[in-house]
Design a protein around this motif. Structure first.
Motif, mmCIF file in Angstrom:
data_model
loop_
_atom_site.group_PDB
_atom_site.id
_atom_site.type_symbol
_atom_site.label_atom_id
_atom_site.label_comp_id
_atom_site.label_asym_id
_atom_site.label_seq_id
_atom_site.Cartn_x
_atom_site.Cartn_y
_atom_site.Cartn_z
ATOM 1 N N HIS B 245 0.810 -1.223 0.000
ATOM 2 C CA HIS B 245 0.000 0.000 0.000
ATOM 3 C C HIS B 245 0.845 1.276 0.000
ATOM 4 O O HIS B 245 0.346 2.343 -0.339
ATOM 5 C CB HIS B 245 -0.928 -0.011 1.207
ATOM 6 C CG HIS B 245 -0.178 -0.019 2.501
ATOM 7 N ND1 HIS B 245 0.541 -1.117 2.935
ATOM 8 C CD2 HIS B 245 0.013 0.938 3.434
ATOM 9 C CE1 HIS B 245 1.122 -0.843 4.083
ATOM 10 N NE2 HIS B 245 0.821 0.405 4.417
ATOM 11 N N VAL B 248 0.968 2.665 -3.316
ATOM 12 C CA VAL B 248 -0.310 3.320 -3.651
ATOM 13 C C VAL B 248 -0.336 4.719 -3.044
ATOM 14 O O VAL B 248 -0.749 5.693 -3.685
ATOM 15 C CB VAL B 248 -1.499 2.475 -3.150
ATOM 16 C CG1 VAL B 248 -2.818 3.152 -3.484
ATOM 17 C CG2 VAL B 248 -1.439 1.059 -3.737
ATOM 18 N N GLY B 404 -5.332 0.825 -4.753
ATOM 19 C CA GLY B 404 -5.847 2.086 -5.270
ATOM 20 C C GLY B 404 -6.526 2.898 -4.195
ATOM 21 O O GLY B 404 -6.435 2.590 -3.002
#
Lengths: 437, 437
Positions: B245, B248, B404
């Motif tokens: 993450h 992201v 995302g």
């Protein structure tokens, strides 16, 4: 407690397939992508890796590193190896002595054979398997034409004083036409999906003068044809302080030119070999009445038949050297209530269609702008102005002459790519029979 | 038959209000816009003309040209006259000796007094009169912040290898959550409005690697609060081949930085005096467990309360000099089924919230990417994988680690402009009680 800061620098220097040919032979590179094709020969295994930029060839020599389990077609991979020249490989280079890591293993063979030059399944099967079928390089490139067209549309308008708007897709009243509208339940109240942003974009001319919107529209049309979708992407434009529809057509010309230029520059257009048309500086314009005469149709025809449009396309090509021709002055009876009449002859309207290679591509025109003209037009339809009260607020407050147009994105791309069915260029089409995937 | 070609050259050289100060005194100019304010004094009449760029002052001397009928506030006008220096006028110039033409006459006085520095009506009244109220320069500038943010979002991602997608807003199955969904009739079949493009954007990572979408989403949330809309604009991003993450979050940092930079350059931000925050190169990140400890909350709290978020915002400001702070590692129990667990401790997730000045602005994270993990996660919810068959096609075909985020445009703008109610920055809000205008 160990709060930290985020490092935005990546430790992985990834090389895209399209950039591999610029890497010097002998360089160590890391590719990431999907295993597009695996061919096991007696003394060597070829892996073709597909990433967002294209394809790269990886060569695994017999006796080299073992390929890991799960290294089957469509596996998500990371491949580190050495760049080597090979005139037979894509871009003249390949990756040798690779270390292959499987990042995501497929659960089975892909449902579409993506490595074939063309997907061999029928269109309905491809649509059912869209999440996989779109991975095919040609399919993917078809959507990238749309994305490039969208970017060119916005960029052109952003540089011409337009403001992007976002208007609601759920509305409390059906106004343009009671037919072909989807109904829904809004917290117990009846509501409808917007058939177009038409009424909103006009209201917002009163605020921003020049507006555009790119978004979904919904038509419950019971047509099962290659040209109709029940949900599609509409590129809408509206602008104020025009003299008449010719000023609107000039903006349309620039918008389409910008879309075409953006498509022309896209790798997808090259991959597909798209014959991108040239937008002339001056679009040939012919009046509807003259168009009827030109194609030999009776002068009381209310509309142009497809054969007429093809004949006009041929005429524009031959006489004006143009793939585009605009027809202006369509009969008022065939146009929506907000259409502005032709001042010197109100049988005709200040509206137009833009034809591309003999096919209708865009509809637009000048709108009414006086409050009293709206009241009269609405009453002439047998409706009450009260039903349009929200919309009419804008005209009661003073509106300049204005007009606009709408381009259906899927239809635009289909015509550019010369595919017959708009579903071939729609990621997840919605129609009479299709609500999934 | 007289076909003609379209001239794209305008015969009218129009001057925008914002450009008036660059015109030399004595020059003849033509303005177009709305009559923002008319003040009739004994010996002179002042007209303030509002166009898309700003305001311009026009002076009509007594004994000069008569003003035409209909020249009342909010009339659409064309004004030709002579530029004259006047330090008291906007931009130091005004237009004198004007010829005024009314292009569009109002049907009555405007329903909102647009010339006042602030609209004086209550918010519900302004919302009812949106087509007029948005004409107010401050209102208009609020939306222009949104438009600038949108442009900055797309521009940043366009330059980072992302492909814009457009996914369907009508879906055949409810997947993320059966609650809070709008139902509609699709040619006799039950259908639903999409609550987010989440499942589609993940599938399309398999095609394009990096995708974004800007479009409407629909939540039938029965919340009547200043923060909730039932239809809003979601800016969605999803990208593949991430390590976790944090990759992201790095893209989110860049996207928000691009939005802020675009807003900072907009005339609207200057007009409104917006204090546009600076996005640090490195966003401070704190783990959820550490965040609980930092704010003195019990370690088994499942979520951060608003007071906790405010305390974290203050901490980020004080310790890191940052208006932004990311909290990572939220408990898996509070996150949707597709969330990727934290590899070394699956109580926590590889997800994050980005807080801006102590308020949650964006939610995102890494998703599961293995087919078998999805099957297990769906079965753990008591559902069958068959219900997710279309979605699972993508994972069956091999997917890389990906993740995302989604940014709510209206909420983003509201926080930037420091307005309490998202309806103040939404052109035509839709909620529990509002389906018009």
């Amino acid at each position: 407690m160990s709060p930290s800061t985020l490092s935005t620098s990546s430790t992985l220097a990834r090389t895209l397939a399209a950039d591999l040919s610029t890497a010097p032979p002998g360089a160590r590179v890391t590719l990431q992508g999907w295993l597009h094709r695996r061919r096991d020969l007696a003394r060597v295994t070829f892996l073709v890796v597909r990433d967002r930029s294209g394809l790269a060839q990886v060569v695994v020599a017999a006796g080299g590193a073992e390929l890991p389990p799960g290294c089957s077609e469509e596996a998500a991979l990371e491949v580190s190896g050495t760049v080597a020249a090979n005139p037979a490989a894509p871009g003249g280079v390949e990756v040798v002595d690779p270390t292959v890591t499987v990042l995501g293993e497929p659960a089975g063979p892909p449902s579409v054979e993506l490595w074939r030059p063309q997907p061999t399944a029928s269109l309905p099967v491809l649509l059912d398997r869209a999440p996989v079928a779109w991975r095919h390089p040609r399919q993917k490139a078809l959507w990238q034409l749309s994305a490039a067209a969208l970017a060119g549309f916005r960029s052109t308008l952003d540089h011409s004083g337009f403001t992007e708007i976002q208007t609601p897709k759920v509305v409390g009243q059906v106004t343009e036409s009671g037919a072909n509208v989807f109904r829904l339940d809004w917290f117990g109240e009846p509501a409808f999906l917007a058939q177009s942003p038409q009424l909103y974009k006009q209201q917002l001319v009163g605020v921003f003068e020049r507006v555009y919107e790119t978004g979904p529209v919904f038509r419950a049309e019971p047509h099962d044809t290659v040209r109709h979708l029940a949900e599609y992407v509409s590129l809408d434009v509206e602008l104020g302080f025009v003299r008449d529809h010719r000023d609107v057509l000039a903006v349309l010309r620039d918008a389409v030119a910008g879309m075409l230029e953006s498509v022309r520059r896209s790798p997808a257009a090259q991959l597909l070999g798209v014959d991108v048309p040239v937008m002339p500086d001056e679009v040939p314009v012919i009046h509807f009445a003259d168009a009827l005469a030109l194609v030999g149709a009776p002068e009381d025809e209310p509309d142009l038949a497809p054969a007429h449009e093809r004949a006009l396309g041929a005429w524009a090509r031959e006489v004006h050297g143009s793939d585009f021709v605009a027809v202006e002055g369509y009969p008022m009876t065939k146009r929506p209530f907000y259409t502005h009449p032709q001042p010197d002859d109100p049988r005709w309207s200040n509206s137009f269609d833009l034809l591309f290679r003999g096919l209708e591509l865009v509809t637009g025109g000048q709108r009414l702008h006086r409050h009293e003209d709206y009241v009269a037009a609405i009453e002439a339809r047998g409706e009450t102005p009260e039903a349009y009260a929200d919309y009419l607020q804008a005209f009661a407050a003073g509106m300049p002459p204005h007009g606009g147009f709408a381009i259906g994105l899927e239809r635009f791309t289909a015509r550019l790519a010369q595919v017959d069915n708009v579903r071939e260029v729609t990621l997840f089409p919605r129609d009479l029979h299709r609500l999934r995937p």
